[in-house]
Design a protein around this motif. Sequence first.
Motif, PDB file in Angstrom:
ATOM      1  N   VAL A  64     -11.344  -5.458 -11.043  1.00  0.00           N
ATOM      2  CA  VAL A  64      -9.995  -5.027 -10.670  1.00  0.00           C
ATOM      3  C   VAL A  64      -9.879  -4.979  -9.151  1.00  0.00           C
ATOM      4  O   VAL A  64     -10.818  -4.557  -8.464  1.00  0.00           O
ATOM      5  N   VAL A  65      -8.752  -5.401  -8.605  1.00  0.00           N
ATOM      6  CA  VAL A  65      -8.475  -5.211  -7.188  1.00  0.00           C
ATOM      7  C   VAL A  65      -7.152  -4.470  -7.050  1.00  0.00           C
ATOM      8  O   VAL A  65      -6.172  -4.791  -7.726  1.00  0.00           O
ATOM      9  N   VAL A  66      -7.147  -3.446  -6.204  1.00  0.00           N
ATOM     10  CA  VAL A  66      -5.951  -2.643  -5.946  1.00  0.00           C
ATOM     11  C   VAL A  66      -5.486  -2.926  -4.524  1.00  0.00           C
ATOM     12  O   VAL A  66      -6.201  -2.637  -3.559  1.00  0.00           O
ATOM     13  N   TRP A  67      -4.290  -3.502  -4.401  1.00  0.00           N
ATOM     14  CA  TRP A  67      -3.742  -3.916  -3.110  1.00  0.00           C
ATOM     15  C   TRP A  67      -2.930  -2.789  -2.489  1.00  0.00           C
ATOM     16  O   TRP A  67      -2.019  -2.245  -3.106  1.00  0.00           O
ATOM     17  N   ILE A  68      -3.263  -2.461  -1.217  1.00  0.00           N
ATOM     18  CA  ILE A  68      -2.553  -1.439  -0.441  1.00  0.00           C
ATOM     19  C   ILE A  68      -1.826  -2.152   0.698  1.00  0.00           C
ATOM     20  O   ILE A  68      -2.463  -2.680   1.617  1.00  0.00           O
ATOM     21  N   HIS A  69      -0.514  -2.185   0.625  1.00  0.00           N
ATOM     22  CA  HIS A  69       0.249  -2.963   1.612  1.00  0.00           C
ATOM     23  C   HIS A  69       0.196  -2.325   2.994  1.00  0.00           C
ATOM     24  O   HIS A  69      -0.041  -1.128   3.162  1.00  0.00           O
ATOM     25  N   GLY A  70       0.439  -3.154   3.999  1.00  0.00           N
ATOM     26  CA  GLY A  70       0.532  -2.677   5.376  1.00  0.00           C
ATOM     27  C   GLY A  70       1.965  -2.333   5.738  1.00  0.00           C
ATOM     28  O   GLY A  70       2.828  -2.202   4.881  1.00  0.00           O
TER      29      GLY A  70
ATOM     30  N   GLY B  94      -6.758  -3.763   1.504  1.00  0.00           N
ATOM     31  CA  GLY B  94      -5.569  -3.467   2.284  1.00  0.00           C
ATOM     32  C   GLY B  94      -5.519  -4.314   3.540  1.00  0.00           C
ATOM     33  O   GLY B  94      -6.548  -4.805   4.021  1.00  0.00           O
ATOM     34  N   GLN B  95      -4.317  -4.474   4.057  1.00  0.00           N
ATOM     35  CA  GLN B  95      -4.111  -5.264   5.271  1.00  0.00           C
ATOM     36  C   GLN B  95      -3.340  -4.434   6.278  1.00  0.00           C
ATOM     37  O   GLN B  95      -2.418  -3.694   5.919  1.00  0.00           O
ATOM     38  N   SER B  96      -3.742  -4.478   7.561  1.00  0.00           N
ATOM     39  CA  SER B  96      -3.081  -3.745   8.626  1.00  0.00           C
ATOM     40  C   SER B  96      -3.165  -2.235   8.361  1.00  0.00           C
ATOM     41  O   SER B  96      -4.269  -1.699   8.276  1.00  0.00           O
TER      42      SER B  96
END
Length: 514
Positions: free
Chosen positions: A126-132, A215-217
Amino acid sequence: MINVIRTIVVVALAMLTFDAVAAPVIQTQSGQLSGAWDGHVFSFKGIPYAEPPVGPLRWRPPAPPVSWQGVRDATKFGASCEQARRDPTVVIPWTAEYTSTPSFSEDCLFLNIWTPALHPASKLPVVVWIHGGGFDHGSAEVPVFRGNHLAQQGIVVVSINYRLGLFGFLADSLLDAEQGSSGEYGMMDQVAALEWVKANIASFGGDPAQVTIEGQSAGAMAVHHLLAAPSAEGLFARAIAQSNSWADSTLVPRERAEAVGEKLVNLTGATTLEALRAVPADQLLALQADPRLGDHVSFFPVDDGKFIPDGSKERSDVPVLLGSNHDEASAFSPTWQISTTQAYQTLLDQRFAPLSARFAALYPAQDDAAVPSAVRQLLADSASAGVIAWSKARDSRAAPAYGYRYTHAEPGPLAARFATFHSSEVPYVFGTLEYGHRPFTAKDHAISRQLQSYWVNFIRTGNPNGPGLMTWPQLDSGNFMQLGDKQMVTPLLSKAQRDAFSDWLAAGGKIGLF
């Protein structure tokens, strides 16, 4: 007659199969969800992972979601978290596929899932994406964050919303008196989303023991915070930080955050929490940018003494993949526009004192024509120096870490101006090049496949390496992986450059992306 009956049965079974695929129903701890068939995977959108943080729940830790009766429709994104609206006239590199114009609301604690399987026995990573978005804007609904392509490679993709700006990070004495601390609501939301994933993701084919946070940024900064937060321990096994800004991950001092919070509360005229929680969201958003709060005020995660207790360090038992783009500063920093030797010298004197002469020798610009390339290289190396400093600070027995620099300029009308801009790697990682109207070529798609292969391998195993790929060494070897136009293993910085950045940091310097 028998053939007619057989045909009717076959058609009926086909219709049943289509209905089962088109409208999958999943049981969660809060109730049933009806999703959709999204090309080659299943998708479930707008899933509440916490109770709406509105009214008396504004500026409180997230509460568990309220259960519902019947089957909840999960085919549409939920509202994005309240934030200031962007000025569409400002020239930026992020075209429509990097932004969203959804409905905005304080009722926004939703997550979205893309999965190729719907059985607990699948035990998919599983991957959980955290937006910037600087902790004050952004959304999981952004088109280039869609998870359908990554999910096709055998992983479950989750994207989350979390409270932003003053709704997520207001610190104030009234809130302290009520809760003992304040200023970390957006980060608490992220932990609540990870708790929801741990409790429910098996129903979507995911393995709760094999969760990667990515996450990015600002999302990368959040990854660093989660690595240090006791409440997030055990909720993920691996971490990815894109456009890594480890040096900017320092929590805002509580006193400073509360001073801004007090000013904002005074501007509302509220004298009680009940009155403060009744102030309309649009009024608060207007005050968030009020010059009376001070210059360059931002609402970031606060050192509240609880979320990350004093002295806490990032966990070292979690494999990490992190790095930056070559031209992170092109979209934000006025430094990127420097074009004269005089302005360049001012930059060196202001940012790199007391070692400005040393940096001038390492990044020379003999005339005005040489300044832009010198500035570009200095800023790129500065971002990579932050990754090196992070790596050096880790325990020698830490789990593997892998560093990268991304160098491919995304095509488009402003490619020459912004080059490999901040977040330009995201659609390549997600494989979402079909969104937007950029003139992508076969090379772009090849780079996207390469990045996805490394990322998916890491999400599966904690190691980006796999068959058919150039070997990516660990950071403790002193090497990075350069990805993009030309792939190669490289130290990126010479020993003289590494030493200069190290000495500058020891003298009080601060490395950032921009």
